[in-house]
Design a protein around this motif. Structure first.
Motif, PDB file in Angstrom:
ATOM      1  N   ASP A   1      55.935  40.155   3.080  1.00 27.58           N
ATOM      2  CA  ASP A   1      56.037  41.079   4.215  1.00 27.58           C
ATOM      3  C   ASP A   1      57.233  40.767   5.115  1.00 27.58           C
ATOM      4  O   ASP A   1      57.915  41.682   5.582  1.00 27.58           O
TER       5      ASP A   1
ATOM      6  N   THR B   1      49.554  45.821  16.952  1.00 26.22           N
ATOM      7  CA  THR B   1      48.213  46.357  17.155  1.00 26.22           C
ATOM      8  C   THR B   1      47.220  45.244  16.829  1.00 26.22           C
ATOM      9  O   THR B   1      47.600  44.210  16.269  1.00 26.22           O
TER      10      THR B   1
ATOM     11  N   THR C   1      50.941  49.000   8.200  1.00 25.62           N
ATOM     12  CA  THR C   1      50.546  47.923   9.101  1.00 25.62           C
ATOM     13  C   THR C   1      50.611  46.615   8.338  1.00 25.62           C
ATOM     14  O   THR C   1      49.959  46.451   7.309  1.00 25.62           O
TER      15      THR C   1
ATOM     16  N   GLN D   1      54.135  54.125   8.985  1.00 27.97           N
ATOM     17  CA  GLN D   1      52.751  54.323   8.537  1.00 27.97           C
ATOM     18  C   GLN D   1      52.139  53.057   7.928  1.00 27.97           C
ATOM     19  O   GLN D   1      51.006  53.098   7.460  1.00 27.97           O
TER      20      GLN D   1
ATOM     21  N   GLN E   1      45.349  45.146  14.420  1.00 28.88           N
ATOM     22  CA  GLN E   1      45.328  45.017  12.964  1.00 28.88           C
ATOM     23  C   GLN E   1      46.596  44.359  12.409  1.00 28.88           C
ATOM     24  O   GLN E   1      46.616  43.927  11.270  1.00 28.88           O
ATOM     25  N   GLY E   2      47.672  44.322  13.195  1.00 31.35           N
ATOM     26  CA  GLY E   2      48.937  43.753  12.745  1.00 31.35           C
ATOM     27  C   GLY E   2      50.114  44.518  13.328  1.00 31.35           C
ATOM     28  O   GLY E   2      49.961  45.293  14.268  1.00 31.35           O
ATOM     29  N   LEU E   3      51.277  44.315  12.749  1.00 34.19           N
ATOM     30  CA  LEU E   3      52.473  44.996  13.216  1.00 34.19           C
ATOM     31  C   LEU E   3      52.601  46.335  12.502  1.00 34.19           C
ATOM     32  O   LEU E   3      52.681  46.407  11.276  1.00 34.19           O
ATOM     33  N   ARG E   4      52.600  47.401  13.283  1.00 32.52           N
ATOM     34  CA  ARG E   4      52.693  48.767  12.746  1.00 32.52           C
ATOM     35  C   ARG E   4      54.161  49.132  12.610  1.00 32.52           C
ATOM     36  O   ARG E   4      54.916  49.105  13.583  1.00 32.52           O
TER      37      ARG E   4
ATOM     38  N   MET F   1      58.303  50.040  16.031  1.00 37.76           N
ATOM     39  CA  MET F   1      57.292  49.074  15.640  1.00 37.76           C
ATOM     40  C   MET F   1      56.469  48.704  16.868  1.00 37.76           C
ATOM     41  O   MET F   1      56.997  48.660  17.978  1.00 37.76           O
ATOM     42  N   ARG F   2      55.190  48.423  16.591  1.00 38.20           N
ATOM     43  CA  ARG F   2      54.356  47.934  17.684  1.00 38.20           C
ATOM     44  C   ARG F   2      53.242  47.055  17.133  1.00 38.20           C
ATOM     45  O   ARG F   2      52.746  47.263  16.026  1.00 38.20           O
TER      46      ARG F   2
END
Length: 158
Positions: free
Chosen positions: A142, A4, A14, A12, A6-9, A1-2
């Motif tokens: 989520d 970004t 986010t 595949q 845009q959010g937490l990836r 997980m990382r």
């Protein structure tokens, strides 16, 4: 997980999330409202059994009197403690729903450096875009999904 922009990836997927009001920090300090940069690991999961079911088999219930120490000068700093506990702390069994499901990270844990920040959790947000005190926050669905697919030891790049 990382994390970004845009959010937490997660693989595949986010997940939209919010972070600390102080932005990202390479020099996290207690009370600065920042989310620390680095590689954190998921080390625990807590949930409110009176409000939801366990999101994972290894999740522990949040019971009355469970607290998290944020008293930098106390030996229990950045650890789970129980009431009665006089030093500064966060109540885990909150009146609102923010901590109905919580993933605990190893930020400044288990050997806490006084003042380097405590309680970097993944939890439910107040609303989209509303910042935290340093944690990452997600929608209710989520955070439940994330807790169900994230075993202890999972690394998270922030």
């Amino acid at each position: 997980m990382r994390l970004t922009p845009q959010g937490l990836r997660v693989g595949q997927i986010t997940l939209p999330c919010t972070m600390g009001r102080g932005g990202l920090s390479d020099a996290k300090r207690e009370g600065d409202g920042a989310t620390p940069r680095g590689v954190l690991h998921i080390v625990g999961c807590l949930y409110r059994p009176d409000r939801t079911t366990a999101p994972a088999p290894w999740a522990r219930p949040i019971l009355p009197g469970m607290l998290w120490s944020d008293a930098a000068d106390d030996p229990q700093y950045n650890h789970l403690v129980h009431a009665p506990y006089a030093p500064s702390h966060e109540t885990l069994r909150r009146a609102d729903s923010l901590y109905d499901i919580v993933l605990i990270t190893d930020w400044n844990w288990p050997d806490a450096t006084p003042g380097a920040g405590s309680a970097i959790f993944f939890h439910q947000w107040r609303r989209p875009g509303y910042p935290t005190e340093g944690c990452l926050a997600f929608s209710r669905s989520d955070i439940r999904w994330l807790a169900s697919v994230t075993p202890p030891g999972t690394p998270v790049l922030i």
